[in-house]
Design a protein around this motif. Structure first.
Motif, PDB file in Angstrom:
ATOM      1  N   PRO A 224     -31.386  -4.286  -3.414  1.00 46.56           N
ATOM      2  CA  PRO A 224     -31.164  -4.135  -4.862  1.00 46.56           C
ATOM      3  C   PRO A 224     -31.803  -5.239  -5.699  1.00 46.56           C
ATOM      4  O   PRO A 224     -32.218  -5.003  -6.841  1.00 46.56           O
ATOM      5  N   ILE A 225     -31.907  -6.443  -5.130  1.00 50.08           N
ATOM      6  CA  ILE A 225     -32.570  -7.520  -5.867  1.00 50.08           C
ATOM      7  C   ILE A 225     -34.065  -7.258  -5.964  1.00 50.08           C
ATOM      8  O   ILE A 225     -34.677  -7.407  -7.044  1.00 50.08           O
ATOM      9  N   LEU A 226     -34.686  -6.850  -4.868  1.00 52.99           N
ATOM     10  CA  LEU A 226     -36.117  -6.536  -4.909  1.00 52.99           C
ATOM     11  C   LEU A 226     -36.386  -5.386  -5.881  1.00 52.99           C
ATOM     12  O   LEU A 226     -37.400  -5.387  -6.593  1.00 52.99           O
ATOM     13  N   ARG A 227     -35.500  -4.422  -5.905  1.00 51.12           N
ATOM     14  CA  ARG A 227     -35.648  -3.297  -6.835  1.00 51.12           C
ATOM     15  C   ARG A 227     -35.686  -3.794  -8.280  1.00 51.12           C
ATOM     16  O   ARG A 227     -36.500  -3.329  -9.089  1.00 51.12           O
ATOM     17  N   LEU A 228     -34.835  -4.748  -8.605  1.00 54.98           N
ATOM     18  CA  LEU A 228     -34.793  -5.284  -9.964  1.00 54.98           C
ATOM     19  C   LEU A 228     -36.008  -6.167 -10.259  1.00 54.98           C
ATOM     20  O   LEU A 228     -36.500  -6.197 -11.386  1.00 54.98           O
ATOM     21  N   LEU A 229     -36.491  -6.881  -9.253  1.00 50.46           N
ATOM     22  CA  LEU A 229     -37.698  -7.690  -9.445  1.00 50.46           C
ATOM     23  C   LEU A 229     -38.926  -6.803  -9.663  1.00 50.46           C
ATOM     24  O   LEU A 229     -39.793  -7.109 -10.490  1.00 50.46           O
ATOM     25  N   ASP A 230     -38.998  -5.713  -8.918  1.00 47.94           N
ATOM     26  CA  ASP A 230     -40.171  -4.846  -8.974  1.00 47.94           C
ATOM     27  C   ASP A 230     -40.170  -3.936 -10.198  1.00 47.94           C
ATOM     28  O   ASP A 230     -41.237  -3.572 -10.707  1.00 47.94           O
ATOM     29  N   ASP A 231     -38.993  -3.568 -10.650  1.00 40.51           N
ATOM     30  CA  ASP A 231     -38.884  -2.650 -11.787  1.00 40.51           C
ATOM     31  C   ASP A 231     -37.768  -3.136 -12.708  1.00 40.51           C
ATOM     32  O   ASP A 231     -36.679  -2.558 -12.757  1.00 40.51           O
ATOM     33  N   PRO A 232     -38.021  -4.215 -13.453  1.00 38.66           N
ATOM     34  CA  PRO A 232     -36.974  -4.792 -14.299  1.00 38.66           C
ATOM     35  C   PRO A 232     -36.474  -3.782 -15.331  1.00 38.66           C
ATOM     36  O   PRO A 232     -37.247  -2.972 -15.845  1.00 38.66           O
ATOM     37  N   PRO A 233     -35.187  -3.837 -15.630  1.00 39.02           N
ATOM     38  CA  PRO A 233     -34.657  -2.960 -16.676  1.00 39.02           C
ATOM     39  C   PRO A 233     -35.376  -3.193 -18.002  1.00 39.02           C
ATOM     40  O   PRO A 233     -35.831  -4.305 -18.293  1.00 39.02           O
ATOM     41  N   LYS A 234     -35.479  -2.149 -18.782  1.00 36.70           N
ATOM     42  CA  LYS A 234     -36.145  -2.264 -20.081  1.00 36.70           C
ATOM     43  C   LYS A 234     -35.289  -3.022 -21.091  1.00 36.70           C
ATOM     44  O   LYS A 234     -35.797  -3.614 -22.040  1.00 36.70           O
ATOM     45  N   GLU A 235     -33.969  -2.987 -20.895  1.00 33.76           N
ATOM     46  CA  GLU A 235     -33.079  -3.682 -21.820  1.00 33.76           C
ATOM     47  C   GLU A 235     -33.233  -5.195 -21.657  1.00 33.76           C
ATOM     48  O   GLU A 235     -33.426  -5.695 -20.541  1.00 33.76           O
ATOM     49  N   PRO A 236     -33.129  -5.947 -22.751  1.00 29.37           N
ATOM     50  CA  PRO A 236     -33.239  -7.410 -22.650  1.00 29.37           C
ATOM     51  C   PRO A 236     -32.187  -8.017 -21.732  1.00 29.37           C
ATOM     52  O   PRO A 236     -32.454  -8.988 -21.032  1.00 29.37           O
ATOM     53  N   LEU A 237     -30.975  -7.436 -21.736  1.00 28.85           N
ATOM     54  CA  LEU A 237     -29.890  -7.919 -20.882  1.00 28.85           C
ATOM     55  C   LEU A 237     -29.240  -6.734 -20.189  1.00 28.85           C
ATOM     56  O   LEU A 237     -28.944  -5.711 -20.822  1.00 28.85           O
ATOM     57  N   SER A 238     -29.022  -6.867 -18.896  1.00 29.35           N
ATOM     58  CA  SER A 238     -28.318  -5.832 -18.144  1.00 29.35           C
ATOM     59  C   SER A 238     -27.492  -6.511 -17.063  1.00 29.35           C
ATOM     60  O   SER A 238     -27.662  -7.702 -16.770  1.00 29.35           O
ATOM     61  N   ALA A 239     -26.568  -5.752 -16.476  1.00 30.63           N
ATOM     62  CA  ALA A 239     -25.707  -6.282 -15.425  1.00 30.63           C
ATOM     63  C   ALA A 239     -25.541  -5.230 -14.336  1.00 30.63           C
ATOM     64  O   ALA A 239     -25.425  -4.033 -14.635  1.00 30.63           O
ATOM     65  N   PHE A 240     -25.537  -5.680 -13.097  1.00 28.41           N
ATOM     66  CA  PHE A 240     -25.437  -4.773 -11.961  1.00 28.41           C
ATOM     67  C   PHE A 240     -24.483  -5.331 -10.913  1.00 28.41           C
ATOM     68  O   PHE A 240     -24.427  -6.545 -10.684  1.00 28.41           O
TER      69      PHE A 240
END
Length: 274
Positions: A224-240
């Motif tokens: 899940p961390i690599l997923r967020l690094l590779d495709d960051p959310p478009k929102e300025p701030l998000s939480a997972f």
């Protein structure tokens, strides 16, 4: 194109697992930590990997050292594509750094804020930089605004959770100010068998040993961390929480509280000689 990622707390647990995954797939991991001996096996492994790794020795519980580390990183890595914040050191008993900050507050909060803001010039060279702050977002521990550094009735668990709340609020302020420079993701790994580094009394040490047996391995948190690094959310701030997105539309992420914390933090940092 090879990307460069800075991993705070990269010699243990989740940080080490993320660093390994990055250099094994061909990226460059810059590992921040205090112990070269812990970093040595990772560096040996990286030497034969498609990517690479460097170790930067840094005591990030000290503001002065964190500032110097930021300066060194900016010089060595003009482009940084991501920052993963993992460092934490649990203390059963309250400890104060040589600069006068409670140790948990200094390492778990101040160093993360300083790295996030300080590395902005290198984020600007990236096409879609992202910060992942593994601080356990959304916990409802109240913030004691008159005692942010837990000087009264110190409890290690409560101090840790309250400092996690400060990271949530820091994310709010960062996103308000720098939405065009980096995405900010607050990340909860759930119960994980990390390095469990710290200084524990006997009951806490026994509890930690039980947790190690029941917790998922750090490698489970890597995808899940690599997923967020590779495709960051478009929102300025998000939480997972792992793969599940959490709502940040609650009083726990209050902009007013974030602004209050920012003012207090700025004053505290101004009191540390630059």
């Amino acid at each position: 194109m090879t990307k460069t990622y800075v991993i705070q707390g990269g010699t243990d647990g989740i940080g080490a697992a993320v660093a390994r995954a990055l250099f094994l797939r061909g990226d460059h991991a810059v590992i921040l930590g205090t112990n070269p001996e812990k970093a040595a096996p990772l560096l040996r492994e990286a030497a034969g990997a498609p990517g690479g790794a460097d170790f930067v020795r840094a005591d990030l519980s000290l503001v002065s050292n964190t500032r110097q580390t930021v300066s060194d990183l900016l010089e060595a890595y003009p482009r940084i594509d991501g920052l993963v914040l993992c460092a934490r050191f649990f203390r059963t008993y309250r400890s104060v750094t040589s600069e006068g900050f409670e140790d948990n507050f200094a390492l778990f909060y101040l160093s993360r804020a300083l790295l996030s803001y300080g590395l902005l010039p290198s984020f600007d060279k990236s096409d879609g930089a992202v910060i992942i702050n593994a601080a356990g977002p959304g916990h409802d521990t109240p913030i004691d605004w008159d005692d942010l550094q837990s000087a009264r009735n110190y409890d290690g668990v409560r101090a840790m959770f309250m400092t996690g709340r400060l990271n949530d609020l820091h994310g709010v302020t960062f996103a308000e100010r720098h939405a065009d420079r980096a995405s900010y993701v607050l990340f909860h790994p759930g119960t994980t068998s990390t390095g469990f580094v710290g200084e524990f009394d006997r009951p806490t040490a026994a509890y930690i040993e039980q947790q190690k047996l029941l917790s998922k391995p750090a490698t489970d948190v890597v995808p899940p961390i690599l997923r967020l690094l590779d495709d960051p959310p478009k929102e300025p701030l998000s939480a997972f929480n792992m793969y599940n997105e959490l709502s940040i539309r609650s009083p726990l992420f209050s902009p007013a509280s974030a602004a209050r914390l920012e003012d207090i933090t700025a004053q505290l940092l101004d009191d540390v000689a630059k």
